[in-house]
Design a protein around this motif. Structure first.
Motif, PDB file in Angstrom:
ATOM      1  N   PHE A   1       0.834  -1.201   0.000  1.00  0.00           N
ATOM      2  CA  PHE A   1       0.000   0.000   0.000  1.00  0.00           C
ATOM      3  C   PHE A   1       0.874   1.258   0.000  1.00  0.00           C
ATOM      4  CE2 PHE A   1      -2.277   3.190   2.706  1.00  0.00           C
ATOM      5  CZ  PHE A   1      -3.243   3.547   1.782  1.00  0.00           C
ATOM      6  N   ILE A   2       1.894   1.269   0.849  1.00  0.00           N
ATOM      7  CA  ILE A   2       2.799   2.416   0.915  1.00  0.00           C
ATOM      8  C   ILE A   2       3.565   2.571  -0.395  1.00  0.00           C
ATOM      9  CG2 ILE A   2       4.842   3.342   2.079  1.00  0.00           C
ATOM     10  CD1 ILE A   2       3.859   1.941   4.633  1.00  0.00           C
ATOM     11  N   LYS A   3       4.039   1.458  -0.944  1.00  0.00           N
ATOM     12  CA  LYS A   3       4.769   1.507  -2.212  1.00  0.00           C
ATOM     13  C   LYS A   3       3.891   2.045  -3.341  1.00  0.00           C
ATOM     14  CE  LYS A   3       8.760  -0.187  -0.970  1.00  0.00           C
ATOM     15  NZ  LYS A   3      10.003   0.634  -1.082  1.00  0.00           N
ATOM     16  N   SER A   4       2.614   1.678  -3.341  1.00  0.00           N
ATOM     17  CA  SER A   4       1.698   2.160  -4.382  1.00  0.00           C
ATOM     18  C   SER A   4       1.473   3.664  -4.254  1.00  0.00           C
ATOM     19  CB  SER A   4       0.359   1.423  -4.285  1.00  0.00           C
ATOM     20  OG  SER A   4       0.505   0.055  -4.583  1.00  0.00           O
ATOM     21  N   LEU A   5       1.332   4.157  -3.025  1.00  0.00           N
ATOM     22  CA  LEU A   5       1.172   5.598  -2.814  1.00  0.00           C
ATOM     23  C   LEU A   5       2.424   6.350  -3.256  1.00  0.00           C
ATOM     24  CD1 LEU A   5      -0.597   5.783   0.677  1.00  0.00           C
ATOM     25  CD2 LEU A   5      -1.634   5.974  -1.582  1.00  0.00           C
ATOM     26  N   GLU A   6       3.591   5.807  -2.941  1.00  0.00           N
ATOM     27  CA  GLU A   6       4.837   6.458  -3.341  1.00  0.00           C
ATOM     28  C   GLU A   6       4.981   6.484  -4.859  1.00  0.00           C
ATOM     29  OE1 GLU A   6       7.765   4.200  -1.274  1.00  0.00           O
ATOM     30  OE2 GLU A   6       7.548   5.319   0.595  1.00  0.00           O
ATOM     31  N   LYS A   7       4.506   5.429  -5.510  1.00  0.00           N
ATOM     32  CA  LYS A   7       4.558   5.390  -6.974  1.00  0.00           C
ATOM     33  C   LYS A   7       3.665   6.469  -7.574  1.00  0.00           C
ATOM     34  CE  LYS A   7       3.562   2.408 -10.922  1.00  0.00           C
ATOM     35  NZ  LYS A   7       3.033   1.085 -11.377  1.00  0.00           N
ATOM     36  N   ILE A   8       2.470   6.648  -7.022  1.00  0.00           N
ATOM     37  CA  ILE A   8       1.557   7.680  -7.522  1.00  0.00           C
ATOM     38  C   ILE A   8       2.153   9.067  -7.307  1.00  0.00           C
ATOM     39  CG2 ILE A   8      -0.743   8.692  -7.283  1.00  0.00           C
ATOM     40  CD1 ILE A   8      -1.727   5.955  -6.338  1.00  0.00           C
TER      41      ILE A   8
END
Length: 327
Positions: free
Chosen positions: A67-74
């Motif tokens: 979840f954190i990695k996906s937010l950082e990607k966005i």
């Protein structure tokens, strides 16, 4: 979601009932109807909603780490020159967004909060190796996950276990895009060789490991994610139970994944039903049991050896090919 509703482009108001497919279909319908022409704001909202849905889906099915990695990607995509716009900046600049991200990191780093699927995965793998240790049997396990970052995280979790017999190694495709870079062809070959030789007993793989690999006997297959394709599901499970009894385990979270798995099972059943209905004239026949082709008392053994062709001497051929006669 509220903004899409105001654009009269998407009418589901409950975020818990939003799906990736529904958002995609609504966007295509909105653009195709003519209302989306020139409406770049609505298109941007759709794109952002789909990205945020992926992060939400990761939270439900993969855990806080993804979840954190996906937010950082966005956020990283938003920082690029062609992605900066008022809509994204207004969302990512909200205190609520930063507070959500901070709380997620605290849960992961300070409280070591893991997704129940990760906890269950570790239990299953540990129990399997303990049972094989009691029986004094060597064993190997393959764990499949859909995303590269999930593969890396699972590998790290298993590798950091103290006093464990589990020796985990990741196996990724050659795609270099994304936050987790893939493996080169040489690196892939080295991983397979080490796994086949027993230097590692647990292979954590993306879909690249579903077919076409000569890795020998595997006693357990664990699918960390649901797949909607019946072919992929059969390919994964077919990695075990070849020479002796094997185990295939599906780890699913309630909701999205359970529904995906249910659809895959329905597709598999439908596929077999359609094959059974084909007439024998089409060349399709099913046999409940096959007769033994090798005489009783003979048990062939598989022998692996290098076959190197000998260099033929020029002019040493003993046979001649007659030239075709003219009509």
């Amino acid at each position: 979601i509220d903004m899409l509703h105001n654009f009269r482009a998407y009418f589901e108001r409950d975020p818990r009932r939003v799906t990736h497919q529904a958002l995609r279909q609504a966007m295509v319908s909105f653009i195709g109807s003519g209302r989306g022409r020139g409406n770049y704001m609505a298109t941007s909202v759709f794109t952002l909603a789909i990205s945020l849905y992926h992060a939400y889906s990761d939270l439900l099915t993969q855990g806080i780490h993804n979840f954190i990695k996906s937010l950082e990607k966005i956020e990283l995509e938003n920082q690029t020159a062609n992605k900066k716009n008022k809509l994204r900046n207004s969302i990512f600049g909200q205190p609520l967004f930063h507070d959500m991200k901070r709380r997620a990191k605290d849960l992961l780093e300070k409280h070591k909060h893991e997704h129940p699927k990760i906890v269950r995965l570790v239990q299953i793998v540990q129990d399997h190796f303990r049972q094989k240790e009691v029986l004094r049997q060597k064993t190997r396990v393959i764990i499949f996950a859909n995303k590269k970052q999930t593969v890396r995280y699972i590998t790290q979790v298993l590798s950091n276990m103290q006093g464990s017999q589990i020796k985990a190694m990741e196996f990724l495709g050659q795609n270099k895009a994304g936050q987790v870079s893939g493996l080169t062809s040489k690196e892939q070959k080295e991983v397979i060789e080490k796994f086949s030789q027993g230097k590692y007993n647990t292979l954590v793989s993306t879909s690249v490991g579903e077919e076409g690999l000569d890795i020998g006997e595997v006693d357990m297959i664990i699918c960390f994610d649901a797949v909607s394709s019946p072919t992929r599901m059969i390919q994964r499970m077919g990695r075990t139970g070849r020479k002796r009894d094997g185990i295939a385990v599906m780890i699913l979270s309630e909701g999205i994944e359970a529904e995906t798995y249910r659809r895959a099972v329905e597709k598999t059943d439908t596929l077999f039903d359609q094959m059974k209905k084909l007439p024998t004239s089409k060349g399709v026949r099913f046999f409940d049991g096959a007769l033994r082709m090798i005489p009783f008392g003979i048990e062939p053994n598989c022998i692996e050896m290098d076959l190197r062709p000998k260099q033929a001497k020029v002019g040493s051929s003993t046979s001649r090919v007659s030239s075709p006669k003219k009509a």
